[in-house]
Write a protein that holds these residues in place. Structure first.
Motif, PDB file in Angstrom:
ATOM      1  N   ASN A  10       0.875  -1.167   0.000  1.00  0.00           N
ATOM      2  CA  ASN A  10       0.000   0.000   0.000  1.00  0.00           C
ATOM      3  C   ASN A  10       0.916   1.221   0.000  1.00  0.00           C
ATOM      4  O   ASN A  10       1.575   1.512   1.001  1.00  0.00           O
ATOM      5  CB  ASN A  10      -0.911   0.002   1.224  1.00  0.00           C
ATOM      6  N   GLN A  41      -1.550  -0.880  -3.856  1.00  0.00           N
ATOM      7  CA  GLN A  41      -2.799  -0.249  -3.463  1.00  0.00           C
ATOM      8  C   GLN A  41      -2.561   1.243  -3.221  1.00  0.00           C
ATOM      9  O   GLN A  41      -1.444   1.655  -2.936  1.00  0.00           O
ATOM     10  CB  GLN A  41      -3.387  -0.894  -2.199  1.00  0.00           C
ATOM     11  N   HIS A 135      -8.043  -3.937  -2.038  1.00  0.00           N
ATOM     12  CA  HIS A 135      -7.937  -3.036  -0.892  1.00  0.00           C
ATOM     13  C   HIS A 135      -9.313  -3.048  -0.247  1.00  0.00           C
ATOM     14  O   HIS A 135     -10.275  -2.507  -0.800  1.00  0.00           O
ATOM     15  CB  HIS A 135      -7.545  -1.633  -1.347  1.00  0.00           C
ATOM     16  N   ASP A 169      -4.069  -4.956   0.647  1.00  0.00           N
ATOM     17  CA  ASP A 169      -4.349  -4.430   1.978  1.00  0.00           C
ATOM     18  C   ASP A 169      -5.731  -4.928   2.388  1.00  0.00           C
ATOM     19  O   ASP A 169      -6.749  -4.411   1.934  1.00  0.00           O
ATOM     20  CB  ASP A 169      -4.296  -2.896   1.940  1.00  0.00           C
TER      21      ASP A 169
END
Length: 269
Positions: A10, A41, A135, A169
């Motif tokens: 992320n 992400q 995500h 994530d």
């Protein structure tokens, strides 16, 4: 291919936890890590205000800037759109991406989420590798519905014997994904397999929460690691995670000709 090196990160839209622009350090870090596949992400596809405020803001969308000729194929799934730009998930690949398809898995209007599905022709695998970059929601009820959406996507669009990686994530600090997703889809979480529990990856300065995951099917896991400390703790609010995967005996075979994609993409976002 002897093994497949995977990373998930992320990237906090190219900014540190303290909102300092770090996208150039991010590119250097990924190049040094040199994975075969990168699941990203919070990738900034466009942000006109940042471009006007930062003289060194990349002209390209971040996934193209980060690919930088090393990952020759890449795909981007636009999830959140606003007046001055948009962001979402991306996959960078050393191998050909033969299909890509982005799906809206939003469960709350204030929290747009997406699932990027790529089909990748990896030498040495007898059929295409399916990759899902996700995500997920911060809220437990929304996240549980997204687990169902993921499971439905896999059941509807991916052959049961096809190799599969789901990474991203998960925001799953209570570790419900193993029970609600992994067991249902016969997936193995790489850190669960290696050390008995998912990795601590957030916040990057002092990782305490187990938010980021790499799940796989059709592979043996050679090893997994969280990248702690500098430079990673200065780049994003998450730590990147990586794993080396070896195709299982059932998946190994010489590549004969081009792969035939096994699902029909819907309209990309």
């Amino acid at each position: 291919m002897n093994s497949l090196h995977i990373a998930s990160y992320n990237i906090h839209k190219g900014f540190s936890a303290f909102n300092r622009l770090r996208v150039h350090e991010l590119r250097a870090g990924l190049e040094g890590l040199a994975p075969d596949l990168v699941f990203l992400q919070e990738v900034q596809g466009l942000h006109q205000r940042h471009a006007s405020r930062h003289s060194n803001w990349p002209v390209q969308p971040q996934h193209e800037f980060l690919a930088n000729g090393i990952w020759h194929d890449h795909a981007y799934g636009r999830n959140v759109v606003y007046e001055h730009g948009h962001h979402g998930n991306a996959i960078l690949s050393r191998y050909p991406i033969v299909r890509s398809d982005n799906h809206d898995i939003t469960t709350y209007s204030f929290e747009k989420r997406g699932m990027l599905h790529c089909e990748i022709a990896v030498p040495g695998l007898r059929q295409p590798l399916h990759c899902l970059c996700v995500h997920l929601s911060l809220a437990g009820p929304g996240r549980r519905r997204q687990f169902d959406m993921l499971a439905e996507r896999v059941a509807d669009a991916i052959p049961k014997d096809a190799p599969l990686i789901i990474a991203g994530d998960f925001n799953d600090w209570s570790n419900q994904a193993d029970r609600l997703l992994a067991e249902k889809l016969a997936l193995t979480e790489v850190f669960q397999n290696s050390v008995g529990r998912p990795a601590r990856s957030f916040p990057s300065g002092l990782p305490l929460l187990r938010l980021d995951r790499i799940y796989s099917r059709g592979f043996d896991i050679e090893g997994a690691q969280v990248l702690h400390g500098r430079p990673w703790s200065r780049i994003s609010d998450h730590s990147p995670i990586s794993a080396r995967l070896m195709p299982s005996d059932d998946e190994k075979s010489a590549m004969n000709g081009a792969f035939t994609p096994s699902f029909n993409p819907r309209s990309p976002q």
